[in-house]
Design a protein around this motif. Sequence first.
Motif, PDB file in Angstrom:
ATOM      1  N   LEU A  11       0.821  -1.215   0.000  1.00  0.00           N
ATOM      2  CA  LEU A  11       0.000   0.000   0.000  1.00  0.00           C
ATOM      3  C   LEU A  11       0.856   1.266   0.000  1.00  0.00           C
ATOM      4  CD1 LEU A  11      -2.831  -1.005   2.478  1.00  0.00           C
ATOM      5  CD2 LEU A  11      -2.997  -0.734   0.013  1.00  0.00           C
ATOM      6  N   ALA A  12       1.934   1.254   0.752  1.00  0.00           N
ATOM      7  CA  ALA A  12       2.814   2.415   0.793  1.00  0.00           C
ATOM      8  C   ALA A  12       3.526   2.634  -0.532  1.00  0.00           C
ATOM      9  CB  ALA A  12       3.830   2.260   1.915  1.00  0.00           C
ATOM     10  N   SER A  13       3.824   1.572  -1.250  1.00  0.00           N
ATOM     11  CA  SER A  13       4.557   1.709  -2.506  1.00  0.00           C
ATOM     12  C   SER A  13       3.682   2.133  -3.673  1.00  0.00           C
ATOM     13  CB  SER A  13       5.274   0.399  -2.849  1.00  0.00           C
ATOM     14  OG  SER A  13       4.326  -0.601  -3.118  1.00  0.00           O
ATOM     15  N   ILE A  14       2.365   2.105  -3.525  1.00  0.00           N
ATOM     16  CA  ILE A  14       1.477   2.510  -4.615  1.00  0.00           C
ATOM     17  C   ILE A  14       1.754   3.953  -5.024  1.00  0.00           C
ATOM     18  CG2 ILE A  14      -0.929   3.024  -5.208  1.00  0.00           C
ATOM     19  CD1 ILE A  14      -1.692   0.529  -3.606  1.00  0.00           C
ATOM     20  N   GLY A  15       1.965   4.826  -4.047  1.00  0.00           N
ATOM     21  CA  GLY A  15       2.244   6.230  -4.344  1.00  0.00           C
ATOM     22  C   GLY A  15       3.557   6.432  -5.065  1.00  0.00           C
ATOM     23  N   ILE A  16       4.525   5.556  -4.825  1.00  0.00           N
ATOM     24  CA  ILE A  16       5.822   5.673  -5.478  1.00  0.00           C
ATOM     25  C   ILE A  16       5.717   5.262  -6.947  1.00  0.00           C
ATOM     26  CG2 ILE A  16       8.182   4.780  -5.470  1.00  0.00           C
ATOM     27  CD1 ILE A  16       7.830   4.443  -2.408  1.00  0.00           C
ATOM     28  N   CYS A  17       4.857   4.290  -7.246  1.00  0.00           N
ATOM     29  CA  CYS A  17       4.725   3.780  -8.613  1.00  0.00           C
ATOM     30  C   CYS A  17       4.097   4.801  -9.562  1.00  0.00           C
ATOM     31  CB  CYS A  17       3.879   2.515  -8.627  1.00  0.00           C
ATOM     32  SG  CYS A  17       4.665   1.145  -7.759  1.00  0.00           S
ATOM     33  N   GLN A  18       3.271   5.694  -9.058  1.00  0.00           N
ATOM     34  CA  GLN A  18       2.632   6.715  -9.884  1.00  0.00           C
ATOM     35  C   GLN A  18       3.514   7.957  -9.865  1.00  0.00           C
ATOM     36  OE1 GLN A  18      -0.244   6.104 -11.485  1.00  0.00           O
ATOM     37  NE2 GLN A  18      -0.301   4.054 -10.652  1.00  0.00           N
ATOM     38  N   ALA A  19       3.630   8.664 -10.988  1.00  0.00           N
ATOM     39  CA  ALA A  19       4.583   9.759 -11.028  1.00  0.00           C
ATOM     40  C   ALA A  19       3.986  11.129 -11.297  1.00  0.00           C
ATOM     41  CB  ALA A  19       5.635   9.464 -12.085  1.00  0.00           C
ATOM     42  N   GLN A  20       2.810  11.243 -11.896  1.00  0.00           N
ATOM     43  CA  GLN A  20       2.349  12.548 -12.332  1.00  0.00           C
ATOM     44  C   GLN A  20       1.029  12.948 -11.698  1.00  0.00           C
ATOM     45  OE1 GLN A  20       2.088  12.318 -16.526  1.00  0.00           O
ATOM     46  NE2 GLN A  20       4.244  11.900 -16.816  1.00  0.00           N
ATOM     47  N   ASN A  21       0.943  14.177 -11.235  1.00  0.00           N
ATOM     48  CA  ASN A  21      -0.292  14.840 -10.824  1.00  0.00           C
ATOM     49  C   ASN A  21      -1.175  13.988  -9.909  1.00  0.00           C
ATOM     50  OD1 ASN A  21      -2.155  16.833 -10.641  1.00  0.00           O
ATOM     51  ND2 ASN A  21      -3.112  16.426 -12.615  1.00  0.00           N
ATOM     52  N   LEU A  22      -0.628  13.552  -8.785  1.00  0.00           N
ATOM     53  CA  LEU A  22      -1.403  12.707  -7.889  1.00  0.00           C
ATOM     54  C   LEU A  22      -1.855  13.430  -6.628  1.00  0.00           C
ATOM     55  CD1 LEU A  22       0.527   9.365  -8.145  1.00  0.00           C
ATOM     56  CD2 LEU A  22      -1.487  10.100  -9.359  1.00  0.00           C
ATOM     57  N   GLN A  23      -1.603  14.714  -6.500  1.00  0.00           N
ATOM     58  CA  GLN A  23      -1.972  15.437  -5.292  1.00  0.00           C
ATOM     59  C   GLN A  23      -3.432  15.237  -4.929  1.00  0.00           C
ATOM     60  OE1 GLN A  23       0.760  15.926  -3.665  1.00  0.00           O
ATOM     61  NE2 GLN A  23      -0.208  17.581  -2.596  1.00  0.00           N
ATOM     62  N   VAL A  41      -5.680   8.124  12.631  1.00  0.00           N
ATOM     63  CA  VAL A  41      -5.222   9.019  11.569  1.00  0.00           C
ATOM     64  C   VAL A  41      -4.957   8.123  10.374  1.00  0.00           C
ATOM     65  CG1 VAL A  41      -3.414  10.601  10.816  1.00  0.00           C
ATOM     66  CG2 VAL A  41      -4.206  10.653  13.181  1.00  0.00           C
ATOM     67  N   ASN A  42      -5.513   8.486   9.208  1.00  0.00           N
ATOM     68  CA  ASN A  42      -5.475   7.612   8.044  1.00  0.00           C
ATOM     69  C   ASN A  42      -4.919   8.320   6.818  1.00  0.00           C
ATOM     70  OD1 ASN A  42      -7.219   5.216   9.056  1.00  0.00           O
ATOM     71  ND2 ASN A  42      -8.346   7.038   9.628  1.00  0.00           N
ATOM     72  N   TYR A  43      -4.268   7.549   5.971  1.00  0.00           N
ATOM     73  CA  TYR A  43      -3.818   8.005   4.658  1.00  0.00           C
ATOM     74  C   TYR A  43      -4.629   7.224   3.637  1.00  0.00           C
ATOM     75  CZ  TYR A  43      -1.028   8.179   0.420  1.00  0.00           C
ATOM     76  OH  TYR A  43      -0.625   8.323  -0.870  1.00  0.00           O
ATOM     77  N   GLU A  44      -5.218   7.933   2.689  1.00  0.00           N
ATOM     78  CA  GLU A  44      -6.008   7.282   1.648  1.00  0.00           C
ATOM     79  C   GLU A  44      -5.444   7.632   0.277  1.00  0.00           C
ATOM     80  OE1 GLU A  44     -10.617   6.659   1.002  1.00  0.00           O
ATOM     81  OE2 GLU A  44     -10.014   8.723   0.638  1.00  0.00           O
ATOM     82  N   LYS A  45      -5.393   6.652  -0.574  1.00  0.00           N
ATOM     83  CA  LYS A  45      -4.905   6.816  -1.951  1.00  0.00           C
ATOM     84  C   LYS A  45      -5.995   6.349  -2.893  1.00  0.00           C
ATOM     85  CE  LYS A  45      -1.727   6.488  -5.305  1.00  0.00           C
ATOM     86  NZ  LYS A  45      -2.006   7.587  -6.181  1.00  0.00           N
ATOM     87  N   GLN A  46      -6.441   7.240  -3.769  1.00  0.00           N
ATOM     88  CA  GLN A  46      -7.397   6.852  -4.798  1.00  0.00           C
ATOM     89  C   GLN A  46      -6.644   6.679  -6.105  1.00  0.00           C
ATOM     90  OE1 GLN A  46     -10.338  10.010  -4.223  1.00  0.00           O
ATOM     91  NE2 GLN A  46     -11.771   8.372  -3.700  1.00  0.00           N
ATOM     92  N   PHE A  47      -7.088   5.708  -6.897  1.00  0.00           N
ATOM     93  CA  PHE A  47      -6.406   5.393  -8.143  1.00  0.00           C
ATOM     94  C   PHE A  47      -6.848   6.343  -9.249  1.00  0.00           C
ATOM     95  CE2 PHE A  47      -6.640   1.444  -5.716  1.00  0.00           C
ATOM     96  CZ  PHE A  47      -5.293   1.165  -5.622  1.00  0.00           C
ATOM     97  N   PRO A  48      -5.906   6.948  -9.985  1.00  0.00           N
ATOM     98  CA  PRO A  48      -6.261   7.898 -11.042  1.00  0.00           C
ATOM     99  C   PRO A  48      -7.080   7.264 -12.167  1.00  0.00           C
ATOM    100  CG  PRO A  48      -3.892   7.952 -10.610  1.00  0.00           C
ATOM    101  CD  PRO A  48      -4.470   6.832  -9.806  1.00  0.00           C
ATOM    102  N   GLN A  49      -6.847   5.987 -12.453  1.00  0.00           N
ATOM    103  CA  GLN A  49      -7.571   5.327 -13.529  1.00  0.00           C
ATOM    104  C   GLN A  49      -9.043   5.122 -13.165  1.00  0.00           C
ATOM    105  OE1 GLN A  49      -4.898   4.044 -11.954  1.00  0.00           O
ATOM    106  NE2 GLN A  49      -3.265   4.123 -13.442  1.00  0.00           N
TER     107      GLN A  49
END
Length: 129
Positions: A11-23, A41-49
Amino acid sequence: MKYLTICLVVLASIGICQAQNLQKYNRLYFEVGGSGLFASVNYEKQFPQLPALGVRVGLGFYTEKAFYMTVPVGLTYAFALKKSNTFLDIGLNLTYARIDGRVFTQEQNSNGNHFTSIVPSIAYRKHFG
């Protein structure tokens, strides 16, 4: 315990794999009474696709007869509602809790010092900005 560690690393590495405009696809938030069992306290990552699909990981606590540190990990899907920037958020979370606060350890559960819970979630979400 190995599986929890592997899930957190993935889960932590998902953000590293994506490179552009993920703010706009990353969120940090505080939650009361949710998958952290009391507060987290939570960190959430939504997939751009597929922006409605997201993963989350957090750090929280739970108290009953003792103080437990919790690590909720989950998968969510946000259904858009008619009102602009509002969503119905549905998810499933796996929460690991340990009484002494040492989450990453290889000790066996001989005295009931940790447990794992499956926590379904449903929430109303409004995005600002």
